[in-house]
Design an enzyme around this catalytic site. Structure first.
Site, PDB file in Angstrom:
ATOM      1  N   ASP A 181      -1.844   1.030  -1.962  1.00  0.00           N
ATOM      2  CA  ASP A 181      -3.207   0.998  -2.334  1.00  0.00           C
ATOM      3  C   ASP A 181      -3.871  -0.044  -1.101  1.00  0.00           C
ATOM      4  O   ASP A 181      -3.296  -0.848  -0.623  1.00  0.00           O
ATOM      5  CB  ASP A 181      -3.641   0.082  -3.542  1.00  0.00           C
ATOM      6  CG  ASP A 181      -3.496   1.047  -4.581  1.00  0.00           C
ATOM      7  OD1 ASP A 181      -2.843   2.348  -4.691  1.00  0.00           O
ATOM      8  OD2 ASP A 181      -3.852   0.769  -5.634  1.00  0.00           O
TER       9      ASP A 181
ATOM     10  N   HIS B   4       5.379   2.063  -1.805  1.00  0.00           N
ATOM     11  CA  HIS B   4       6.171   3.014  -2.372  1.00  0.00           C
ATOM     12  C   HIS B   4       6.551   4.122  -1.093  1.00  0.00           C
ATOM     13  O   HIS B   4       6.124   3.980   0.066  1.00  0.00           O
ATOM     14  CB  HIS B   4       5.331   3.792  -3.317  1.00  0.00           C
ATOM     15  CG  HIS B   4       5.245   3.100  -4.597  1.00  0.00           C
ATOM     16  ND1 HIS B   4       5.883   3.533  -5.777  1.00  0.00           N
ATOM     17  CD2 HIS B   4       4.560   1.813  -4.627  1.00  0.00           C
ATOM     18  CE1 HIS B   4       5.621   2.385  -6.733  1.00  0.00           C
ATOM     19  NE2 HIS B   4       4.718   1.432  -6.190  1.00  0.00           N
TER      20      HIS B   4
ATOM     21  N   SER C 282      -0.692  -7.909   2.801  1.00  0.00           N
ATOM     22  CA  SER C 282      -0.806  -7.636   4.374  1.00  0.00           C
ATOM     23  C   SER C 282      -0.772  -6.353   4.499  1.00  0.00           C
ATOM     24  O   SER C 282      -1.770  -5.531   4.110  1.00  0.00           O
ATOM     25  CB  SER C 282       0.629  -8.348   4.830  1.00  0.00           C
ATOM     26  OG  SER C 282       0.631  -8.299   6.025  1.00  0.00           O
TER      27      SER C 282
END
Length: 297
Positions: free
Chosen positions: A100, A157, A263
């Site tokens: 995200d 992921h 980050s």
């Protein structure tokens, strides 16, 4: 890639940039890491509530929806989501977004040069800690840089099925990586502390890089656990077998790592191996599991 003209910063913005060079990066990060791991009861829950309100964090999609459910700030920050909160694109020829956040930049690698932000480029060699053989694999390839803001889900992921072949820990600076500073600090991603993960895939070698930043108290992977702290002053290289009981095979959409305070993630793809989704331009929101690219036959 963004083609917007570079605009010189104002005096206030210059002060903000100067502060990044002058502030005690390591000290602030160690302090943040210390606090984030402490079980401070009501104080921890209060900080989580304030943070959730300030950054408009959507706790409704998390497995634990109440700030008081979290024993530490880090537990809240790397909160897992409810099952199916992020559906994974099931097309076998489609790569999915790893995190995200928002697209910082994306597009073509020109020879060995990547766009950091308007006005700044950096090279594959510097990003990949002068691993020249690895850098050669991505010349004229594709890249995407994803910025994770404080409000975002902070687990990272896999875009596709892959086998881990190498992990490189690179010590470095801890500049903030927000979009404004990415525009004004040269070679930002190649200067900051980072963890470079090299994978074998059906379309060739893929790299996924976790980039550290100010207050990013630690980064972790599912196969090695917390990488930092402690912070090594030397570059560390770990190599992995492609086959056998010790081989590390990861599936598309599977968690591979996490940031304990946010980050940036950078993905690199070889020349003529994938074509990035056309909507992935600078500033575009990203959601883990949604389309990233198509594999070229």
């Amino acid at each position: 890639m963004s083609l917007t003209a570079y605009k010189a910063p104002s005096y206030a913005q210059r002060a903000k940039i100067a502060f990044q060079y002058l502030m005690p990066q390591q000290g602030l990060t160690r302090l943040a890491g210390w606090f984030a791991e402490k079980k401070l009861g009501a104080l921890t829950h209060f900080v989580i509530k304030v943070f959730t309100k300030k950054y408009q964090v959507n706790l409704a999609e998390a497995e634990k929806t109440n700030p008081s459910d979290y024993a530490t700030f880090n537990e809240f920050f790397i909160r897992p989501l409810k099952e199916n909160a992020r559906p994974i694109d099931q097309d076998t020829q489609t790569l999915c977004l790893p995190a995200d956040g928002r697209v910082s930049e994306a597009g073509q690698i020109t020879q060995n040069s990547l766009l950091q932000a308007k006005g700044h480029t950096f090279t594959l060699e510097t990003l990949l800690a002068n691993d020249l053989a690895l850098a050669e694999k991505f010349k004229d390839g594709q890249f995407i840089t994803t910025y994770l803001s404080p409000r975002d889900y902070h687990r990272v992921h896999m875009p596709c099925d892959a086998t881990l072949r190498k992990m490189i820990y690179v010590p470095g600076e801890l500049f903030s990586v927000n979009p404004f500073l990415a525009e004004h600090i040269p070679n930002l991603f190649a200067r900051n502390e980072r963890v470079i993960c090299e994978f074998d895939t059906t379309f060739g070698t893929m790299v996924q890089i976790l980039v550290g930043a100010t207050i990013t108290a630690s980064m972790s992977t599912i196969w090695a656990g917390v990488i930092n702290p402690p912070r090594s002053k030397e570059l560390l290289v770990y190599e992995y077998l492609a086959e056998g009981e010790s081989a590390i095979h990861l599936k598309k959409g599977q968690e591979m790592g996490a940031f304990r305070l946010g980050s940036t993630v950078i993905n690199l793809f070889p020349k003529e191996s994938v074509t990035l989704s056309s909507h992935l331009i600078a500033g575009e929101p990203t959601r883990m599991g949604e389309p990233l690219a198509k594999i070229l036959s």
